[in-house]
Design a protein around this motif. Structure first.
Motif, PDB file in Angstrom:
ATOM      1  N   MET A  19       0.815  -1.212   0.000  1.00 21.77           N
ATOM      2  CA  MET A  19       0.000   0.000   0.000  1.00 21.77           C
ATOM      3  C   MET A  19       0.854   1.270   0.000  1.00 21.77           C
ATOM      4  O   MET A  19       0.340   2.366   0.167  1.00 21.77           O
ATOM      5  CB  MET A  19      -0.929  -0.006   1.220  1.00 21.77           C
ATOM      6  N   ARG A  20       2.164   1.080  -0.170  1.00 24.22           N
ATOM      7  CA  ARG A  20       3.104   2.210  -0.207  1.00 24.22           C
ATOM      8  C   ARG A  20       3.041   3.048   1.069  1.00 24.22           C
ATOM      9  O   ARG A  20       3.053   4.282   1.038  1.00 24.22           O
ATOM     10  CB  ARG A  20       2.854   3.076  -1.442  1.00 24.22           C
ATOM     11  N   VAL A  21       3.001   2.351   2.207  1.00 24.54           N
ATOM     12  CA  VAL A  21       3.056   3.011   3.514  1.00 24.54           C
ATOM     13  C   VAL A  21       4.426   2.729   4.122  1.00 24.54           C
ATOM     14  O   VAL A  21       4.818   1.560   4.230  1.00 24.54           O
ATOM     15  CB  VAL A  21       1.955   2.468   4.459  1.00 24.54           C
ATOM     16  N   PRO A  22       5.195   3.757   4.506  1.00 22.28           N
ATOM     17  CA  PRO A  22       6.519   3.518   5.085  1.00 22.28           C
ATOM     18  C   PRO A  22       6.426   2.712   6.378  1.00 22.28           C
ATOM     19  O   PRO A  22       5.504   2.925   7.177  1.00 22.28           O
ATOM     20  CB  PRO A  22       7.070   4.929   5.337  1.00 22.28           C
ATOM     21  N   VAL A  23       7.365   1.786   6.560  1.00 21.67           N
ATOM     22  CA  VAL A  23       7.327   0.841   7.675  1.00 21.67           C
ATOM     23  C   VAL A  23       8.495   1.074   8.633  1.00 21.67           C
ATOM     24  O   VAL A  23       9.644   1.224   8.202  1.00 21.67           O
ATOM     25  CB  VAL A  23       7.381  -0.613   7.157  1.00 21.67           C
ATOM     26  N   ILE A  24       8.172   1.084   9.922  1.00 21.34           N
ATOM     27  CA  ILE A  24       9.173   1.019  10.992  1.00 21.34           C
ATOM     28  C   ILE A  24       8.969  -0.314  11.699  1.00 21.34           C
ATOM     29  O   ILE A  24       7.842  -0.653  12.074  1.00 21.34           O
ATOM     30  CB  ILE A  24       9.000   2.159  12.015  1.00 21.34           C
ATOM     31  N   SER A  25      10.038  -1.081  11.876  1.00 24.97           N
ATOM     32  CA  SER A  25       9.916  -2.392  12.516  1.00 24.97           C
ATOM     33  C   SER A  25      11.013  -2.621  13.540  1.00 24.97           C
ATOM     34  O   SER A  25      12.138  -2.142  13.384  1.00 24.97           O
ATOM     35  CB  SER A  25       9.980  -3.505  11.454  1.00 24.97           C
ATOM     36  N   THR A  26      10.680  -3.346  14.578  1.00 30.05           N
ATOM     37  CA  THR A  26      11.699  -3.854  15.489  1.00 30.05           C
ATOM     38  C   THR A  26      12.513  -4.914  14.735  1.00 30.05           C
ATOM     39  O   THR A  26      12.059  -5.448  13.725  1.00 30.05           O
ATOM     40  CB  THR A  26      11.035  -4.474  16.735  1.00 30.05           C
ATOM     41  N   PRO A  27      13.719  -5.232  15.223  1.00 26.01           N
ATOM     42  CA  PRO A  27      14.598  -6.164  14.484  1.00 26.01           C
ATOM     43  C   PRO A  27      14.212  -7.623  14.678  1.00 26.01           C
ATOM     44  O   PRO A  27      14.916  -8.401  15.322  1.00 26.01           O
ATOM     45  CB  PRO A  27      15.981  -5.868  15.080  1.00 26.01           C
ATOM     46  N   VAL A  28      13.059  -8.002  14.106  1.00 29.19           N
ATOM     47  CA  VAL A  28      12.551  -9.359  14.283  1.00 29.19           C
ATOM     48  C   VAL A  28      12.759 -10.197  13.021  1.00 29.19           C
ATOM     49  O   VAL A  28      12.671  -9.703  11.904  1.00 29.19           O
ATOM     50  CB  VAL A  28      11.051  -9.361  14.645  1.00 29.19           C
ATOM     51  N   ALA A  29      13.063 -11.438  13.246  1.00 31.88           N
ATOM     52  CA  ALA A  29      13.181 -12.512  12.252  1.00 31.88           C
ATOM     53  C   ALA A  29      13.108 -12.094  10.793  1.00 31.88           C
ATOM     54  O   ALA A  29      13.999 -11.426  10.270  1.00 31.88           O
ATOM     55  CB  ALA A  29      12.165 -13.591  12.565  1.00 31.88           C
ATOM     56  N   GLY A  30      12.025 -12.504  10.113  1.00 36.89           N
ATOM     57  CA  GLY A  30      11.936 -12.353   8.666  1.00 36.89           C
ATOM     58  C   GLY A  30      11.986 -10.930   8.174  1.00 36.89           C
ATOM     59  O   GLY A  30      12.336 -10.686   7.015  1.00 36.89           O
ATOM     60  N   VAL A  31      11.634  -9.956   9.018  1.00 38.57           N
ATOM     61  CA  VAL A  31      11.638  -8.556   8.580  1.00 38.57           C
ATOM     62  C   VAL A  31      13.045  -8.107   8.210  1.00 38.57           C
ATOM     63  O   VAL A  31      13.239  -7.276   7.331  1.00 38.57           O
ATOM     64  CB  VAL A  31      11.043  -7.645   9.679  1.00 38.57           C
ATOM     65  N   LYS A  32      14.036  -8.683   8.872  1.00 30.05           N
ATOM     66  CA  LYS A  32      15.427  -8.293   8.589  1.00 30.05           C
ATOM     67  C   LYS A  32      15.864  -8.687   7.183  1.00 30.05           C
ATOM     68  O   LYS A  32      16.776  -8.088   6.627  1.00 30.05           O
ATOM     69  CB  LYS A  32      16.358  -8.930   9.615  1.00 30.05           C
ATOM     70  N   THR A  33      15.244  -9.703   6.619  1.00 32.59           N
ATOM     71  CA  THR A  33      15.566 -10.082   5.240  1.00 32.59           C
ATOM     72  C   THR A  33      14.695  -9.338   4.238  1.00 32.59           C
ATOM     73  O   THR A  33      15.043  -9.226   3.070  1.00 32.59           O
ATOM     74  CB  THR A  33      15.385 -11.608   5.036  1.00 32.59           C
ATOM     75  N   LEU A  34      13.576  -8.827   4.699  1.00 36.22           N
ATOM     76  CA  LEU A  34      12.632  -8.115   3.843  1.00 36.22           C
ATOM     77  C   LEU A  34      12.989  -6.638   3.710  1.00 36.22           C
ATOM     78  O   LEU A  34      12.928  -6.060   2.622  1.00 36.22           O
ATOM     79  CB  LEU A  34      11.219  -8.257   4.422  1.00 36.22           C
ATOM     80  N   ILE A  35      13.366  -6.020   4.822  1.00 36.14           N
ATOM     81  CA  ILE A  35      13.630  -4.585   4.844  1.00 36.14           C
ATOM     82  C   ILE A  35      15.122  -4.301   4.940  1.00 36.14           C
ATOM     83  O   ILE A  35      15.815  -4.838   5.811  1.00 36.14           O
ATOM     84  CB  ILE A  35      12.892  -3.913   6.025  1.00 36.14           C
ATOM     85  N   LYS A  36      15.591  -3.468   4.031  1.00 33.36           N
ATOM     86  CA  LYS A  36      16.963  -2.965   4.070  1.00 33.36           C
ATOM     87  C   LYS A  36      16.893  -1.586   4.728  1.00 33.36           C
ATOM     88  O   LYS A  36      16.341  -0.649   4.152  1.00 33.36           O
ATOM     89  CB  LYS A  36      17.563  -2.863   2.666  1.00 33.36           C
ATOM     90  N   ASP A  37      17.430  -1.497   5.927  1.00 35.54           N
ATOM     91  CA  ASP A  37      17.268  -0.293   6.743  1.00 35.54           C
ATOM     92  C   ASP A  37      17.675   0.973   5.999  1.00 35.54           C
ATOM     93  O   ASP A  37      18.780   1.068   5.467  1.00 35.54           O
ATOM     94  CB  ASP A  37      18.095  -0.421   8.026  1.00 35.54           C
ATOM     95  N   GLY A  38      16.760   1.930   5.957  1.00 41.20           N
ATOM     96  CA  GLY A  38      17.029   3.211   5.317  1.00 41.20           C
ATOM     97  C   GLY A  38      16.759   3.222   3.827  1.00 41.20           C
ATOM     98  O   GLY A  38      16.771   4.292   3.206  1.00 41.20           O
TER      99      GLY A  38
END
Length: 369
Positions: free
Chosen positions: A290-309
């Motif tokens: 939905m093109r909404v910017p995401v902030i996430s804690t450093p949990v499991a699969g999110v670390k492979t999905l999101i490249k910080d910054g």
């Protein structure tokens, strides 16, 4: 050629992460090769599955009661299936017990880095016993697989595949999504308000308390900010008490469980995942789509999905200071928000598309039968 009958098994009666994965699988199966079946605890989830054309049987496996498992077994004897695909641990255990001796292979799908694996929970040892009996285990991310293998030495790494959760762009094309302006009007939100949003079950592991603690500070530094919490669960009363104690009743909206998650995501200026543990949460994929910017804690699969910054922000540590800094950063620059959201959408299309996912899963089904 006879179609392969695959029954997806869940233990709940409401749509959440794993249940949404089931819906996406069933709606995108090659109907010339596979027949879509499901088992759930009934309720609105049964109605939703059947509305999507999925033959759905009801048995409540959430407590693994012998009577419910026996009922499921009777169904399987009268209505043979080729594969049982259990989503999460209890669904997998129930599927195996119900099908024992019937020659039906069971796939067990792990949707999270389960915290009870780290302790001496009875479920840990029950799961360890049954894990060896499944035809295959699937982890929803590489980090979920690593977490599981680290705390369950009995399972064979060779018998566990990784299949990253994906996003169903085919479904999104068909959705009627309410415009941001209309959603703001419905919720009586001013046009200049900056909306931070949370979407998910209100469970301790989802960590919404950290978000509320942090928002208490944010609301003082960004007076026009609001927090919208979409979802329900056992932590809701506690979270509402926190909001009341902070005097934030007018700044935090609890919207409860919502079927139309995309219209709510369209309302958000920033989506926040404050979880303690996760696999690869569908809510993050939905926000990115939905093109909404995401902030996430450093949990499991999110670390492979999101490249910080680049396509989102991942906190260095799960604490108030890091979350506060990230929320201020996202709010302060519209250009940065746009860049994060566009990069996230493009990355999702190229790497987490449901068509890629289904190609891999259908090969697994054909190989296991």
């Amino acid at each position: 050629m006879n179609k392969i009958k695959v029954m997806q098994v869940v233990t709940t009666d409401k749509l959440s992460g794993a249940e949404k994965v089931v819906l996406d699988i069933e709606n995108n199966l090659d109907k010339d090769r596979f027949e879509a079946l499901a088992l759930c605890a009934g309720g609105e989830l049964k109605d939703l599955y059947e509305k999507s054309g999925i033959k759905t049987y009801v048995a409540d496996l959430s407590s693994l009661k012998p009577g419910e498992i026996k009922k499921f077994r009777s169904y399987l004897k009268e209505n043979p299936v080729d594969i049982l695909h259990g989503h999460d641990v209890k669904a997998s255990i129930g599927a195996y017990i119900a099908s024992k001796g019937l020659g039906i292979p069971v796939i067990s799908h792990l949707h999270s880095s389960y915290p009870w694996l780290q302790g001496a929970s009875p479920l840990k040892y029950i799961d360890r016993f049954y894990r060896k009996k499944y035809k295959l285990s699937i982890a929803c991310s590489h980090m979920v697989k690593e977490h599981y293998l680290n705390y369950n030495k009995a399972v064979s790494e060779d018998n566990m595949k990784v299949l990253n959760n994906s996003f169903n762009f085919n479904e999104l094309k068909e959705k009627v999504i309410l415009p941001k302006k209309e959603m703001r009007s419905r919720l009586n939100i001013k046009e200049n308000a900056f909306v931070f949003g949370f979407l998910g079950r209100l469970l301790d592991i989802k960590g919404a308390d950290l978000l509320i603690d942090t928002f208490n500070k944010i609301s003082k530094d960004i007076p026009e900010s609001l927090l919208v919490i979409v979802g329900d669960g056992p932590e809701r009363e506690k979270l509402e008490s926190m909001v009341k104690n902070y005097g934030l009743d007018h700044k935090v909206l609890f919207e409860g469980y919502q079927k139309d998650v995309y219209s709510y995501l369209n309302l958000f200026d920033c989506f926040i995942l404050p979880s303690k543990l996760e696999g690869l949460p569908m809510a993050v994929l939905e926000a990115m789509a939905m093109r909404v910017p995401v902030i996430s804690t450093p949990v499991a699969g999110v670390k492979t999905l999101i490249k910080d910054g680049f396509n989102g922000i991942i906190l260095k540590e799960r604490d108030e200071a890091n979350l506060y800094e990230a929320m201020i950063k996202v709010h302060s620059s519209e250009d940065n928000r746009v860049a994060l959201a566009e990069n996230a959408y493009k990355y999702l299309v190229e790497n987490y598309n449901i068509d890629i996912y289904m190609g891999k899963l259908q090969k697994i089904y054909e190989g296991i039968r």
